[in-house]
Motif scaffolding. Structure first.
Motif, PDB file in Angstrom:
ATOM      1  N   TYR A 267       1.728   5.375  -1.109  1.00  0.00           N
ATOM      2  CA  TYR A 267       1.098   6.689  -1.149  1.00  0.00           C
ATOM      3  C   TYR A 267       0.572   6.983  -2.555  1.00  0.00           C
ATOM      4  O   TYR A 267      -0.457   7.628  -2.712  1.00  0.00           O
TER       5      TYR A 267
ATOM      6  N   PRO B 268      -1.068  10.281   6.337  1.00  0.00           N
ATOM      7  CA  PRO B 268      -0.193  10.098   5.170  1.00  0.00           C
ATOM      8  C   PRO B 268       1.292  10.232   5.503  1.00  0.00           C
ATOM      9  O   PRO B 268       2.117   9.522   4.921  1.00  0.00           O
TER      10      PRO B 268
ATOM     11  N   THR C   1      -2.568  -1.281   7.078  1.00  0.00           N
ATOM     12  CA  THR C   1      -2.962  -0.997   5.693  1.00  0.00           C
ATOM     13  C   THR C   1      -4.277  -1.663   5.299  1.00  0.00           C
ATOM     14  O   THR C   1      -4.936  -1.208   4.364  1.00  0.00           O
TER      15      THR C   1
ATOM     16  N   ASN D 217      -7.112   7.809   4.432  1.00  0.00           N
ATOM     17  CA  ASN D 217      -5.821   7.754   5.132  1.00  0.00           C
ATOM     18  C   ASN D 217      -5.675   8.985   6.018  1.00  0.00           C
ATOM     19  O   ASN D 217      -5.415  10.083   5.547  1.00  0.00           O
TER      20      ASN D 217
ATOM     21  N   TYR E  34       0.807  -1.232   0.000  1.00  0.00           N
ATOM     22  CA  TYR E  34       0.000   0.000   0.000  1.00  0.00           C
ATOM     23  C   TYR E  34       0.836   1.277   0.000  1.00  0.00           C
ATOM     24  O   TYR E  34       1.267   1.780   1.030  1.00  0.00           O
TER      25      TYR E  34
ATOM     26  N   GLU F 248      -7.112   0.709   4.693  1.00  0.00           N
ATOM     27  CA  GLU F 248      -7.332   1.453   3.446  1.00  0.00           C
ATOM     28  C   GLU F 248      -7.883   0.544   2.343  1.00  0.00           C
ATOM     29  O   GLU F 248      -8.671   0.981   1.513  1.00  0.00           O
TER      30      GLU F 248
ATOM     31  N   SER G 298       2.446   7.027   6.923  1.00  0.00           N
ATOM     32  CA  SER G 298       2.424   6.004   5.866  1.00  0.00           C
ATOM     33  C   SER G 298       3.678   6.084   5.001  1.00  0.00           C
ATOM     34  O   SER G 298       4.316   5.071   4.725  1.00  0.00           O
TER      35      SER G 298
ATOM     36  N   HIS H 167      -2.725   5.453  -2.864  1.00  0.00           N
ATOM     37  CA  HIS H 167      -3.673   6.315  -2.141  1.00  0.00           C
ATOM     38  C   HIS H 167      -4.138   7.462  -3.040  1.00  0.00           C
ATOM     39  O   HIS H 167      -5.333   7.741  -3.156  1.00  0.00           O
TER      40      HIS H 167
END
Ligand code: ZN
Length: 364
Positions: free
Chosen positions: A111, A205, A167, A202, A109, A170, A208, A114
């Motif tokens: 960014y 971020p 994760t 999220n 997962y 998400e 992450s 995302h």
């Protein structure tokens, strides 16, 4: 052989990689925090011999109880993720693995995924991608508003990944949102006649991208910031809370994963000062619906219930439940595999998280 974690979400420190049969790795702590458990790295030039990857500091990680029976998640194409068995000796987590291809990723997962997801969703006519403000590292706190507010309409909030290493939360949001924007889905269309949705896929971020387990760029656990957040140390919570106060909340779901418990469950706000029969009935009804909808949900195992009046109001679900007097639940998903519905190849997977997200839509 080459090991790298220099990409978004990456986390591993190479201690010794001379001998592929005895590689020593360490998970790096969250910045300005002692939490660590999340790892994400790439093993290259690896085919075709067996590699023994020892994560030597696993025993002192945040949730070491989660390691026995853990299977790492790996992918060659970064689309299909499969499980790799591990052993845990109380100190080291040992991954013994013979790659079928030259290069393999451990843990998913990104960014970029995302951002792909947010931007795909905004193409829908009834979906707005709103930026509430900035994180400490300068990334956006984004919320998807789906549907139209109006007279008598309920306001539904879902937030995910306050703890960035979780994760599955998400993936759950992808399933939930993809279904909500599907014009061929009668459940979604009917819901949008009755409610407007604010969805934060999220919440963290920065954590992450930094490869954190549990905290943001300042080492702060966002799910202990809801009583008194600040732009200086928890802008993520400050900004989302501000929006909640502006548009209100009639239902709140906060999506997480639990390292140790091998089932999916929800955790309520029964310990808040104003918890009453109405909130209990809403919670009981919601859980009964989930039990009827999917065997992936259960209500036997989970966290201990808070005693009346003892809830920690710095936790999102408790803060929302107390302030808005609504149904407020924390969703906890699996890291490993479901005891009663095991899947040897995939374990609890991205696909299953997405399907559970769709099922929660039915319950709503
Ligand atoms: Zn969590």
């Amino acid at each position: 052989m080459h090991i790298s974690a220099k990409f978004d979400g990456g986390n591993i420190k190479v201690i010794d990689a001379e001998d592929e049969r005895n590689i020593a790795l360490e998970i790096v702590k969250d910045h300005q925090s002692d939490f660590y458990q999340w790892f994400h790295f790439k093993l290259a030039n690896a085919r075709p011999t067996e590699h023994v990857l020892n994560i030597v500091n696993a025993g002192n990680s945040a949730y070491a109880d989660g390691w026995p029976g853990y299977r790492a998640v790996a992918s060659y194409d970064r689309v299909y993720w499969f499980r790799v068995p591990t052993e845990f000796d109380g100190e080291k987590l040992i991954i013994s693995f013979t790659p079928e291809y030259d290069s393999v990723y451990f843990a998913p997962y990104s960014y970029e995924r995302h951002q792909d997801f947010l931007h795909r969703a905004q193409l829908e006519a009834n979906c707005q991608l709103q930026v509430l403000g900035e994180t400490l590292d300068g990334r956006e706190i984004s919320v998807l508003k789906i549907g139209q507010a109006g007279e008598g309409k309920r306001v539904v909030w879902l937030i995910a990944r306050q703890h960035p290493g979780e994760t599955m939360a998400e993936w759950f949001m992808e399933g939930f949102i993809d279904r909500l924007i599907d014009k061929a889905d009668g459940v979604a269309r009917s819901l949008l006649d009755h409610a407007v949705f604010y969805l934060v896929p999220n919440m963290n971020p920065d954590g992450s991208v930094r490869g954190h387990l549990r905290t943001n760029a300042a080492g702060v656990n966002l799910n202990r910031e809801w009583a008194d957040p600040s732009m200086a140390k928890s802008p993520e919570v400050y900004l989302v809370r501000k929006k909640m106060l502006e548009v209100s909340v009639d239902l709140h779901l906060d999506v997480h994963g639990d390292e140790s418990i091998s089932v999916n469950f929800v955790d309520g706000c029964e310990g808040i000062p104003s918890y009453d029969q109405r909130q209990k009935t809403l919670e009981d009804n919601f859980k009964a619906l989930l039990l009827a909808i999917t065997p992936e949900f259960q209500d036997q195992h989970g966290y201990d219930k808070d005693e009346p009046g003892t809830a920690d109001l710095s936790i999102a679900t408790n803060w929302v439940g107390e302030l808005f007097k609504c149904l407020a639940l924390t969703i906890e998903m699996l890291f490993k595999d479901h005891d009663e519905l095991p899947d040897d190849r995939m374990g609890w997977s991205d696909q299953r998280s997405r399907i559970l997200g769709r099922d929660f839509l039915t319950a709503i």
